[in-house]
Design a protein around this motif. Structure first.
Motif, PDB file in Angstrom:
ATOM      1  N   LYS A  87       1.037  -1.075   0.105  1.00 15.25           N
ATOM      2  CA  LYS A  87      -0.056   0.033  -0.054  1.00 15.25           C
ATOM      3  C   LYS A  87       0.816   1.152  -0.027  1.00 15.25           C
ATOM      4  N   PRO A  88       0.295   2.311  -0.479  1.00 15.89           N
ATOM      5  CA  PRO A  88       1.327   3.660  -0.305  1.00 15.89           C
ATOM      6  C   PRO A  88       1.811   3.671   0.949  1.00 15.89           C
ATOM      7  N   GLU A  89       1.012   3.462   2.061  1.00  9.29           N
ATOM      8  CA  GLU A  89       1.462   4.031   3.333  1.00  9.29           C
ATOM      9  C   GLU A  89       2.659   3.085   3.784  1.00  9.29           C
ATOM     10  N   ASP A  90       2.772   1.937   2.782  1.00  8.27           N
ATOM     11  CA  ASP A  90       4.012   1.117   3.306  1.00  8.27           C
ATOM     12  C   ASP A  90       5.435   1.910   2.866  1.00  8.27           C
ATOM     13  N   THR A  91       5.292   3.069   2.234  1.00  9.58           N
ATOM     14  CA  THR A  91       6.388   3.649   1.537  1.00  9.58           C
ATOM     15  C   THR A  91       7.376   4.015   2.860  1.00  9.58           C
ATOM     16  N   ALA A  92       8.594   3.726   2.613  1.00  7.68           N
ATOM     17  CA  ALA A  92       9.586   4.302   3.590  1.00  7.68           C
ATOM     18  C   ALA A  92      10.822   3.741   3.323  1.00  7.68           C
ATOM     19  N   VAL A  93      11.984   3.979   4.228  1.00  5.53           N
ATOM     20  CA  VAL A  93      13.046   3.297   4.114  1.00  5.53           C
ATOM     21  C   VAL A  93      13.062   2.085   5.214  1.00  5.53           C
ATOM     22  N   TYR A  94      13.528   0.778   4.682  1.00  7.43           N
ATOM     23  CA  TYR A  94      13.307  -0.197   5.391  1.00  7.43           C
ATOM     24  C   TYR A  94      14.668  -0.631   6.239  1.00  7.43           C
ATOM     25  N   PHE A  95      14.900  -0.807   7.251  1.00  9.45           N
ATOM     26  CA  PHE A  95      16.062  -1.101   7.905  1.00  9.45           C
ATOM     27  C   PHE A  95      16.042  -2.380   8.599  1.00  9.45           C
ATOM     28  N   CYS A  96      17.263  -3.140   8.332  1.00  6.51           N
ATOM     29  CA  CYS A  96      17.259  -4.354   9.161  1.00  6.51           C
ATOM     30  C   CYS A  96      18.184  -4.206  10.235  1.00  6.51           C
ATOM     31  N   ALA A  97      18.008  -4.915  11.479  1.00  4.50           N
ATOM     32  CA  ALA A  97      18.580  -4.719  12.528  1.00  4.50           C
ATOM     33  C   ALA A  97      18.823  -6.044  13.555  1.00  4.50           C
ATOM     34  N   ALA A  98      19.687  -6.024  14.424  1.00 11.55           N
ATOM     35  CA  ALA A  98      20.192  -7.359  14.947  1.00 11.55           C
ATOM     36  C   ALA A  98      20.332  -7.026  16.785  1.00 11.55           C
ATOM     37  N   ALA A  99      19.770  -7.708  17.078  1.00 10.58           N
ATOM     38  CA  ALA A  99      19.696  -7.738  18.853  1.00 10.58           C
ATOM     39  C   ALA A  99      20.267  -8.994  19.459  1.00 10.58           C
ATOM     40  N   ARG A 100      20.658  -8.683  20.743  1.00  8.67           N
ATOM     41  CA  ARG A 100      21.194 -10.123  21.208  1.00  8.67           C
ATOM     42  C   ARG A 100      20.243 -11.105  21.767  1.00  8.67           C
ATOM     43  N   GLY A 101      19.000 -10.357  22.067  1.00  9.86           N
ATOM     44  CA  GLY A 101      18.139 -11.180  22.771  1.00  9.86           C
ATOM     45  C   GLY A 101      16.668 -10.645  21.848  1.00  9.86           C
TER      46      GLY A 101
END
Length: 122
Positions: A87-101
């Motif tokens: 959808k148009p509202e999904d427009t964004a910069v998408y980031f991947c991230a990692a966490a220890r838990g």
């Protein structure tokens, strides 16, 4: 140290699909959470989805449930975000991230990729 590199963003029409990839290198832990977040212009970075490397635990933001699927390929140290019915509202910069838990909280993610742009045209 964990390095994350996203790919797969682009321009798509409303109702279309994209698959984002996040390749992880460096130290990865079997109980690490991997998450996807997104940030639209002028907005806060928000949680989209999270998964453990085992795949046993997943969570989604309400706004993407039923449309997005997060998955892992342990052999490739890669996390995916399959996005359908965009959808148009999904427009964004998408980031991947990692966490220890395992966590859904943005500030608990230690490592971040550079982001990939997703644009959904109406």
């Amino acid at each position: 140290q964990v390095q994350l590199v996203e790919s797969g963003g682009g321009l798509v029409q409303t109702g279309g699909s994209l698959r984002l990839s996040c390749a992880a290198s460096g130290r990865t832990f079997s109980n690490n959470a991997m998450g996807w977040f997104r940030q639209a212009p002028g907005e806060e970075r928000e949680f989209v989805a999270a998964i453990t490397w085992s795949g046993r635990s997943t969570n989604y933001a309400d706004s993407v449930k039923g449309r997005f699927t997060i998955s892992t390929d342990n052999a490739k140290n890669t996390v995916y975000l399959q996005m359908n019915n965009l959808k148009p509202e999904d427009t964004a910069v998408y980031f991947c991230a990692a966490a220890r838990g395992y966590t859904l909280v943005r500030r608990e993610y230690e490592y971040w990729g550079q982001g990939t742009q997703v644009t959904v045209a109406s």
